[in-house]
Design a protein around this motif. Structure first.
Motif, PDB file in Angstrom:
ATOM      1  N   ALA A  11      38.659  44.336  37.233  1.00 21.16           N
ATOM      2  CA  ALA A  11      38.918  43.465  35.930  1.00 21.16           C
ATOM      3  C   ALA A  11      40.393  43.952  35.647  1.00 21.16           C
ATOM      4  N   PHE A  12      40.934  45.112  35.867  1.00 20.47           N
ATOM      5  CA  PHE A  12      42.053  45.372  35.220  1.00 20.47           C
ATOM      6  C   PHE A  12      43.265  44.835  36.263  1.00 20.47           C
ATOM      7  N   VAL A  13      42.753  44.690  37.760  1.00 21.12           N
ATOM      8  CA  VAL A  13      43.940  44.239  38.415  1.00 21.12           C
ATOM      9  C   VAL A  13      43.976  42.727  38.206  1.00 21.12           C
ATOM     10  N   CYS A  14      43.029  42.132  38.003  1.00 22.30           N
ATOM     11  CA  CYS A  14      42.921  40.594  37.891  1.00 22.30           C
ATOM     12  C   CYS A  14      43.588  40.162  36.555  1.00 22.30           C
ATOM     13  N   VAL A  15      43.590  41.040  35.395  1.00 22.17           N
ATOM     14  CA  VAL A  15      44.426  40.711  33.982  1.00 22.17           C
ATOM     15  C   VAL A  15      45.533  41.014  34.439  1.00 22.17           C
TER      16      VAL A  15
END
Length: 291
Positions: A11-15
């Motif tokens: 989730a962090f990398v995608c955001v």
């Protein structure tokens, strides 16, 4: 204590990639509130703020920028690990130890199998080494070898079996000054007074003696076929050897002659464990036996 999970990192990398929660949520195929919750959980578990967020913008914080490089690297390692696990399961990754007797190399059967397998399974590390034939079965049983090219018949210990991969015939190696060298074919009965040098596979010698109806006079057992031929070249001895040697080993003082009568079969077999578990080894065995 609860720790960061893989879903938080994704989730962090995608955001961080989109710097936009709605677009990131769409890519991850989750609801935007669920993505927000994941990022908030990640920040709480890490104890840092990963993004600076306003109603109009999303930007990485200093902590977020520092964490991003490591997160991408970790995900890359996990992806490569998954790929390697799949390759290993398919037999396309691993290490194989192959033993062989010299005649397997002289016949070319070893080279064809190993070279062909390496070309098809480039990520499998194939190691080869010459081994004494009487020790090959025990080395397979003890896990020191995964496959071995040998010359049957030979005793096989429990749990080891073999499959023929090359068929040949035996010929006679004798000193060039021998009276028998004057004929292209030698009858077994004419060898009754000869002294035989014994190779590792001695079945050919005893079959010649059986056909000639005599008990062979046995000389040295030097081990390798090259050593057998060296003994013949020194004079006074003959040897029954695989025909493949005639085409690839020329020693001063040694000539090869056919043995009269029905050809005496000489085979090369691939020995292996009956219940092999390693996928790479199973792949090699299938490849080598199909060739």
């Amino acid at each position: 204590m609860r720790k960061l999970e893989l879903r938080h990192i994704h989730a962090f990398v995608c955001v961080a990639k989109h710097l936009h929660f709605s677009r990131a949520a769409e890519e991850l195929d989750i609801a935007a509130p669920s993505l927000t919750k994941l990022i908030q959980e990640a920040e709480r578990l890490l104890g840092v703020r990963l993004f600076h967020r306003t109603k109009r913008s999303v930007a990485l914080s200093a902590a977020g920028s520092a964490y991003l490089a490591e997160a991408i690297s970790a995900l890359g390692h996990l992806a490569r690990g998954e790929e390697r696990a799949i390759l290993a399961e398919r037999g396309e990754l691993g290490r194989i130890e192959i033993g062989y007797v010299a005649s397997a190399a002289y016949a070319g059967v070893l080279q064809r199998a190993v070279s062909g397998f390496r070309a098809r399974y480039a990520s499998v590390d194939v190691s080869i080494r010459e081994v004494p034939m009487d020790g090959a079965a025990g080395m397979l049983r003890d896990g020191l070898l995964d496959a071995a090219y040998v010359r049957p018949p030979m005793p096989l210990v429990e749990g080891i079996q073999s499959s023929t991969v090359h068929r040949d015939t035996f010929v006679l190696a004798l000193p060039e000054n021998s009276a028998l060298a004057g004929s292209p074919t030698v009858k077994p009965a004419h060898l009754h007074d000869q002294c035989f040098v014994l190779p590792e596979q001695e079945s050919g010698t005893f079959e010649v003696a059986r056909r000639g109806r005599f008990s062979p006079r046995l000389g040295p057992r030097p081990g390798t076929l090259a050593a057998v031929l060296a003994c013949v070249s020194l004079g006074g001895n003959v040897a029954v050897v695989p025909h493949t040697l005639a085409g690839c080993i020329t020693l001063p003082g040694v000539v090869y002659r056919n043995i009269a009568g029905k050809p005496i079969a000489s085979e090369i077999a691939l020995a292996f464990r009956k219940f092999e578990r390693a996928p790479a080894v199973r792949a090699f065995l299938e490849f080598a036996r199909s060739g």
